[in-house]
Design an enzyme around this catalytic site. Structure first.
Site, PDB file in Angstrom:
ATOM      1  N   TRP A 200       0.868  -1.177   0.000  1.00 37.97           N
ATOM      2  CA  TRP A 200       0.000   0.000   0.000  1.00 37.97           C
ATOM      3  C   TRP A 200       0.915   1.240   0.000  1.00 37.97           C
ATOM      4  O   TRP A 200       1.932   1.273   0.675  1.00 37.97           O
ATOM      5  CB  TRP A 200      -0.890  -0.013   1.261  1.00 37.97           C
ATOM      6  CG  TRP A 200      -1.636   1.274   1.414  1.00 37.97           C
ATOM      7  CD1 TRP A 200      -2.778   1.627   0.768  1.00 37.97           C
ATOM      8  CD2 TRP A 200      -1.259   2.384   2.237  1.00 37.97           C
ATOM      9  NE1 TRP A 200      -3.129   2.900   1.135  1.00 37.97           N
ATOM     10  CE2 TRP A 200      -2.225   3.394   2.040  1.00 37.97           C
ATOM     11  CE3 TRP A 200      -0.208   2.637   3.119  1.00 37.97           C
ATOM     12  CZ2 TRP A 200      -2.178   4.627   2.684  1.00 37.97           C
ATOM     13  CZ3 TRP A 200      -0.150   3.861   3.763  1.00 37.97           C
ATOM     14  CH2 TRP A 200      -1.130   4.835   3.545  1.00 37.97           C
ATOM     15  N   ASP A 367     -15.420  12.684  -1.640  1.00 38.31           N
ATOM     16  CA  ASP A 367     -14.883  11.356  -1.323  1.00 38.31           C
ATOM     17  C   ASP A 367     -15.685  10.720  -0.187  1.00 38.31           C
ATOM     18  O   ASP A 367     -16.823  11.118   0.106  1.00 38.31           O
ATOM     19  CB  ASP A 367     -13.373  11.481  -1.001  1.00 38.31           C
ATOM     20  CG  ASP A 367     -12.597  10.240  -1.381  1.00 38.31           C
ATOM     21  OD1 ASP A 367     -12.626   9.260  -0.611  1.00 38.31           O
ATOM     22  OD2 ASP A 367     -11.962  10.223  -2.460  1.00 38.31           O
ATOM     23  N   ASP A 368     -15.084   9.767   0.463  1.00 38.87           N
ATOM     24  CA  ASP A 368     -15.707   8.946   1.504  1.00 38.87           C
ATOM     25  C   ASP A 368     -16.325   9.806   2.618  1.00 38.87           C
ATOM     26  O   ASP A 368     -15.739  10.809   3.025  1.00 38.87           O
ATOM     27  CB  ASP A 368     -14.584   8.069   2.087  1.00 38.87           C
ATOM     28  CG  ASP A 368     -15.096   6.947   2.945  1.00 38.87           C
ATOM     29  OD1 ASP A 368     -16.309   6.884   3.179  1.00 38.87           O
ATOM     30  OD2 ASP A 368     -14.265   6.132   3.379  1.00 38.87           O
ATOM     31  N   ARG A 444      -9.836  -2.828   7.747  1.00 39.33           N
ATOM     32  CA  ARG A 444     -10.386  -1.478   7.895  1.00 39.33           C
ATOM     33  C   ARG A 444     -11.791  -1.556   8.522  1.00 39.33           C
ATOM     34  O   ARG A 444     -12.708  -0.832   8.138  1.00 39.33           O
ATOM     35  CB  ARG A 444     -10.459  -0.769   6.543  1.00 39.33           C
ATOM     36  CG  ARG A 444     -10.270   0.735   6.646  1.00 39.33           C
ATOM     37  CD  ARG A 444     -10.614   1.441   5.351  1.00 39.33           C
ATOM     38  NE  ARG A 444     -10.255   2.845   5.403  1.00 39.33           N
ATOM     39  CZ  ARG A 444     -10.757   3.775   4.623  1.00 39.33           C
ATOM     40  NH1 ARG A 444     -11.625   3.459   3.694  1.00 39.33           N
ATOM     41  NH2 ARG A 444     -10.393   5.024   4.728  1.00 39.33           N
ATOM     42  N   LYS A 477     -15.822   7.585  -8.319  1.00 37.85           N
ATOM     43  CA  LYS A 477     -14.590   6.892  -7.892  1.00 37.85           C
ATOM     44  C   LYS A 477     -15.032   5.598  -7.221  1.00 37.85           C
ATOM     45  O   LYS A 477     -15.703   5.621  -6.193  1.00 37.85           O
ATOM     46  CB  LYS A 477     -13.831   7.785  -6.908  1.00 37.85           C
ATOM     47  CG  LYS A 477     -12.543   7.188  -6.349  1.00 37.85           C
ATOM     48  CD  LYS A 477     -11.820   8.242  -5.525  1.00 37.85           C
ATOM     49  CE  LYS A 477     -10.620   7.709  -4.767  1.00 37.85           C
ATOM     50  NZ  LYS A 477     -10.064   8.730  -3.859  1.00 37.85           N
ATOM     51  N   ASP A 479     -14.131   2.554  -5.236  1.00 35.85           N
ATOM     52  CA  ASP A 479     -13.045   2.153  -4.338  1.00 35.85           C
ATOM     53  C   ASP A 479     -13.253   0.726  -3.833  1.00 35.85           C
ATOM     54  O   ASP A 479     -14.342   0.152  -3.953  1.00 35.85           O
ATOM     55  CB  ASP A 479     -13.028   3.159  -3.163  1.00 35.85           C
ATOM     56  CG  ASP A 479     -11.664   3.273  -2.487  1.00 35.85           C
ATOM     57  OD1 ASP A 479     -10.781   2.432  -2.750  1.00 35.85           O
ATOM     58  OD2 ASP A 479     -11.496   4.215  -1.684  1.00 35.85           O
ATOM     59  N   MET A 480     -12.233   0.155  -3.225  1.00 39.63           N
ATOM     60  CA  MET A 480     -12.300  -1.210  -2.675  1.00 39.63           C
ATOM     61  C   MET A 480     -11.141  -1.326  -1.691  1.00 39.63           C
ATOM     62  O   MET A 480      -9.990  -1.349  -2.101  1.00 39.63           O
ATOM     63  CB  MET A 480     -12.114  -2.187  -3.849  1.00 39.63           C
ATOM     64  CG  MET A 480     -12.514  -3.595  -3.626  1.00 39.63           C
ATOM     65  SD  MET A 480     -11.203  -4.565  -2.877  1.00 39.63           S
ATOM     66  CE  MET A 480     -11.898  -6.185  -2.979  1.00 39.63           C
ATOM     67  N   ASN A 481     -11.460  -1.364  -0.397  1.00 36.78           N
ATOM     68  CA  ASN A 481     -10.412  -1.115   0.590  1.00 36.78           C
ATOM     69  C   ASN A 481      -9.996  -2.265   1.492  1.00 36.78           C
ATOM     70  O   ASN A 481      -9.493  -2.025   2.589  1.00 36.78           O
ATOM     71  CB  ASN A 481     -10.811   0.086   1.452  1.00 36.78           C
ATOM     72  CG  ASN A 481     -10.553   1.378   0.705  1.00 36.78           C
ATOM     73  OD1 ASN A 481      -9.449   1.634   0.259  1.00 36.78           O
ATOM     74  ND2 ASN A 481     -11.586   2.174   0.529  1.00 36.78           N
ATOM     75  N   CYS A 527     -10.197   2.356  -8.053  1.00 37.01           N
ATOM     76  CA  CYS A 527      -9.366   2.649  -6.884  1.00 37.01           C
ATOM     77  C   CYS A 527      -9.432   1.431  -5.978  1.00 37.01           C
ATOM     78  O   CYS A 527     -10.458   0.750  -5.917  1.00 37.01           O
ATOM     79  CB  CYS A 527      -9.943   3.871  -6.167  1.00 37.01           C
ATOM     80  SG  CYS A 527      -9.026   4.340  -4.684  1.00 37.01           S
ATOM     81  N   ASP A 549      -2.269   5.777  -2.882  1.00 39.19           N
ATOM     82  CA  ASP A 549      -2.633   6.701  -1.802  1.00 39.19           C
ATOM     83  C   ASP A 549      -1.436   7.537  -1.391  1.00 39.19           C
ATOM     84  O   ASP A 549      -1.572   8.457  -0.579  1.00 39.19           O
ATOM     85  CB  ASP A 549      -3.164   5.920  -0.591  1.00 39.19           C
ATOM     86  CG  ASP A 549      -4.667   5.706  -0.706  1.00 39.19           C
ATOM     87  OD1 ASP A 549      -5.294   6.349  -1.557  1.00 39.19           O
ATOM     88  OD2 ASP A 549      -5.210   4.887   0.061  1.00 39.19           O
TER      89      ASP A 549
HETATM   90  C1  DGJ Z   1      -8.830   4.773  -0.243  1.00 36.18           C
HETATM   91  C2  DGJ Z   1      -8.582   5.670  -1.406  1.00 36.18           C
HETATM   92  O1  DGJ Z   1      -7.427   5.287  -2.084  1.00 36.18           O
HETATM   93  C3  DGJ Z   1      -8.509   7.112  -0.929  1.00 36.18           C
HETATM   94  O2  DGJ Z   1      -8.204   7.949  -1.999  1.00 36.18           O
HETATM   95  C4  DGJ Z   1      -9.822   7.466  -0.301  1.00 36.18           C
HETATM   96  O3  DGJ Z   1     -10.824   7.441  -1.270  1.00 36.18           O
HETATM   97  C5  DGJ Z   1     -10.135   6.516   0.836  1.00 36.18           C
HETATM   98  N1  DGJ Z   1     -10.058   5.145   0.406  1.00 36.18           N
HETATM   99  C6  DGJ Z   1     -11.499   6.794   1.400  1.00 36.18           C
HETATM  100  O4  DGJ Z   1     -11.872   5.878   2.323  1.00 36.18           O
END
Ligand code: DGJ
Length: 730
Positions: A200, A367-368, A444, A477, A479-481, A527, A549
């Protein structure tokens, strides 16, 4: 015809402008690989493989002579358990539990164009004249597996794609335990192995090592292509550099568990394979059913790594990215993530939007943190309903206000996820990936939705469609975290649980296909915790992906360099962020932050209202400059000039427009030196017969001077100072 069958030699020859690939059908129906390399005219190259008796090797079919062994035969699609002990491409298990697999040639088809791969993203052609396809149909008489090897050769690019289909032609079920999308045997081993590893905030670092005896490779078992190992590798001759030498690139159009392995055997032959990771994979096929493996894109270059990369860039820009945004000018955006994190409301966003609009920025991305009760990352994923305490008046009111200040609006979502603390989880605990009786592993503080389920995907389609259509949303955007654990689904029978990793990816592709078709005007940016899913599979749905990031300009130099190995600059999300940088605490000049972000999609990730007047003026200038350079950066040919992986003090890269009339070179002094050398940058891409003028100094260079003598970089002192040289033909 770029693909033809030489009946006399019993061989197939596939040509691209500068490469040839030759396959031979051997006695007994074994399919042998004879050649991949620079373009040649002969299709009969039998001499390249010689049957030699090697003591202690196996001979198939009980044949009497000892000089024919699968162990030593260069093969197109090597099988498991029938005498080739090297790494194999396929293992089929029969109903009786046996895994020895034996594929023999049955028939072939050659046609113009390129087929679609069902349910999977793939490189495409727009008319039949762009590429030609060979399908080789093989069969395993015992298991009843019919295997189709699909090869497409492009007519104007040195690209060959490969994928594989397996159909069960027997009356009993079979299971695929292992299925590679490509396997290439080379009769030498003096290659360097190049691949992109990372973490990351440190994605796609370039690793280059000599091949050694035995196996070397990498994989993802995380459910995504991952920050750790991109599904790309290259085999390069030891003398290959950016501008010269041979290299073979392999890149998988897939966003899930992938596997790449290169094996050098005792006779110094090399086998390179790439496909779905066999760990935790298996696929059952009932009678008549077909499984399609994802595609691998192979690029050959005899003009170094630079040419390999430019071929990938052109292919992905023109034959992978789709829809309105493929060629439409993308907006310069400002994203509020690093400006506010979760701490925002409508007025704060409008304040940023107003400030941004005044400086020429074209879109605000929220964003989030705009939904459910999401004030931190412990809650509410899945509750895709506007938090009206934060956004008073709701989404439409916010978007109207943003549009009223003169800029567009974009939104962040993370559809594949669910927080245990969410209304969605309370209503549907069965909707996440899970293994009965086993505690959840969170990442997370979130869980992963079971994307194999149609009801989950239908719900997501409805809820996302409602958001995207309720107001003027022009960018998303996606995303997937977190990575996948406890990969089980309550709807899938016990004997098919190993299909889930792949079914998850198919589910993601299904929802992305439906959503992007339903909202063709929306620009999607992929993302995954930064660039954790930066792969060709995602580029099929979103023409740009958030690269990392890590927004520190100095660290981005390496990240964007590595990413450019196979992905175009037009796909790399890159923003100017505040200093000290949030990831590294480093201070870098505003100019340099702008210069590095310009080698990407360009935008901002800060609160413009907190900038000094001088910095605001710089934003205006950068916006203006980026618009001026947009075409050469986005559609130009990209050249890596000074490698930050070899030289930690400085880096340089450049672009040249397709008509060769405009050049932009960026040089970065990563670390200042009290008494450094004067630096010269040669630009191999220039047209030797044209004259170029430096738009800042007025100095004129002939193209051959730029190629051979280069430009001199003004003496630069200090950490993180950049110099940009813009040239146009006169
Ligand atoms: C991970 C993304 O890479 C960031 O840019 C941001 O959008 C966060 N998630 C938000 O939770």
């Amino acid at each position: 015809m770029p693909i033809f069958f030489d009946e006399k030699a019993n061989s197939f020859k596939l040509d691209t402008p500068n490469s040839s690939y030759i396959i031979k059908i051997m006695p007994l129906g074994y399919v042998s690989h004879l050649y991949y390399g620079g373009r040649i005219s002969d299709s009969d190259v039998d001499y390249l493989y010689q049957c030699i008796e090697r003591p202690y090797s196996t001979n198939p079919d009980g044949i009497k002579t000892r000089d024919f062994s699968l162990e030593h035969l260069p093969q197109e699609y090597p099988c498991n358990g029938t005498g080739d002990f090297r790494t194999s491409a396929i293992t089929i298990r029969t109903e009786k539990g046996n895994t020895s697999t034996d594929l023999r040639y049955k028939s072939y088809k050659i046609y113009a164009g390129k087929p679609k791969l069902e349910g999977l993203p793939a490189v495409y052609t727009e008319d039949e004249g762009q590429a030609d396809t060979l399908e080789l149909i093989l069969e395993d008489k015992v298991s009843g597996a019919e295997v189709t090897l699909i090869y497409t050769a492009f007519r104007s690019l040195d690209v060959m794609t490969r994928s594989v289909k397996v159909t069960n032609r027997s009356s009993a079920p079979i299971a695929i335990e292992r299925i590679m999308s490509t396997s290439v045997d080379f009769n030498e081993s003096e290659y360097d192995f190049i691949h992109l590893y990372g973490t990351w905030a440190n994605e796609r670092m370039v690793s280059r090592t000599k091949l050694h005896h035995g196996k070397q490779g990498f994989e993802s078992k995380r459910g995504t292509s991952s920050h750790q190992h991109n599904p790309f590798f290259a085999l390069a001759m030891p003398n290959t550099d950016e501008n010269m030498g041979e290299v073979y690139g392999f890149n998988m159009v897939y966003s899930g568990n992938h596997f790449s392995e290169v094996e050098v055997d005792g006779f110094k032959t090399t086998r390179a394979i790439m496909g779905i990771n066999p760990t935790d994979f298996e696929w059952f096929l009932e009678r008549g059913e077909t499984f399609t493996a994802p595609e691998v894109v192979m690029v050959y270059s005899n003009k170094g790594l630079g040419e390999m990369s430019r071929t990938y860039h052109k292919l992905y820009q023109n034959h992978l990215c789709r829809g309105e945004w493929r060629y439409k000018r993308r907006p310069i955006l400002i994203n509020n993530w690093e400006a506010t994190y979760f701490d925002f409301d409508d007025d704060k966003l409008i304040h940023i939007a107003k400030g941004a609009a005044e400086l020429g920025i074209e879109m605000l991305v929220m964003d989030d943190g705009w939904f459910g009760r999401r004030n931190d990352d412990y809650t509410s994923l899945g509750d895709w309903f506007v938090n009206e305490e934060k956004l008073k008046g709701g989404l439409s009111s916010l978007v109207e206000r943003v549009n009223a200040v003169g800029i567009k609006f974009g939104i962040w979502v993370e559809p594949e996820m669910i927080s245990p603390d969410s209304d969605l989880y309370r209503a549907h605990p069965e909707w996440c990936l899970q293994v009965e009786g086993r505690a959840f592993t969170t990442g997370r503080s979130q869980l992963v939705l079971d994307m194999t389920r149609k009801d989950v995907r239908d719900y997501l389609f409805k809820v996302l469609s409602d958001i995207f259509s309720c107001t003027n949303i022009e960018y998303v955007k996606w995303d997937m975290n977190r990575h996948l654990t406890e990969v089980g689904s309550l709807l899938i029978p016990a004997n098919r649980q190993k299909e889930i990793f792949h079914r998850y990816v198919l589910g993601v592709y299904d929802i992305l296909e439906r959503i992007t078709l339903a909202f063709p005007h929306i620009l999607f940016e992929g993302c995954s915790g930064g660039g954790g899913r930066f792969d060709p599979g995602m580029l099929y749905y979103s023409p740009q992906i958030w690269t990392s990031d890590d927004t520190d300009a100095m660290e981005r130099v390496k990240i964007q360099w590595g990413t450019s190995m196979c992905y175009p600059v037009s796909s790399m999300g890159a923003h100017v962020s505040a200093c000290p940088n949030h990831q590294t605490m480093r201070d870098t000049s505003f100019e340099t932050r702008g210069a590095i972000a310009m080698s990407g999609t360009f935008g901002y990730e800060l609160d413009v209202n907190k900038l000094s007047e001088k910095e605001k003026e710089m934003v205006k200038k950068q916006v203006h400059k980026f618009k001026e350079y947009y075409d050469v950066i986005t559609y130009g040919d990209h050249y890596r000039l000074l490698d930050p992986f070899k030289n930690s003090l400085r880096a340089a890269w450049g672009f040249i427009s397709q008509d060769k009339n405009e050049i932009l070179i960026t040089f970065v002094q990563i670390k200042g030196e009290a008494s450094g050398p004067l630096y010269k940058i040669r630009f191999a891409g220039a047209d030797p017969n044209k004259k170029y003028q430096d738009t800042a100094t007025g100095r004129i260079y002939r193209g051959d001077t730029l190629i051979n003598a280069g430009i001199m970089i003004p003496y630069i002192l200090g950490d993180g100072v950049t110099y940009m040289c813009h040239l146009k033909t006169v």
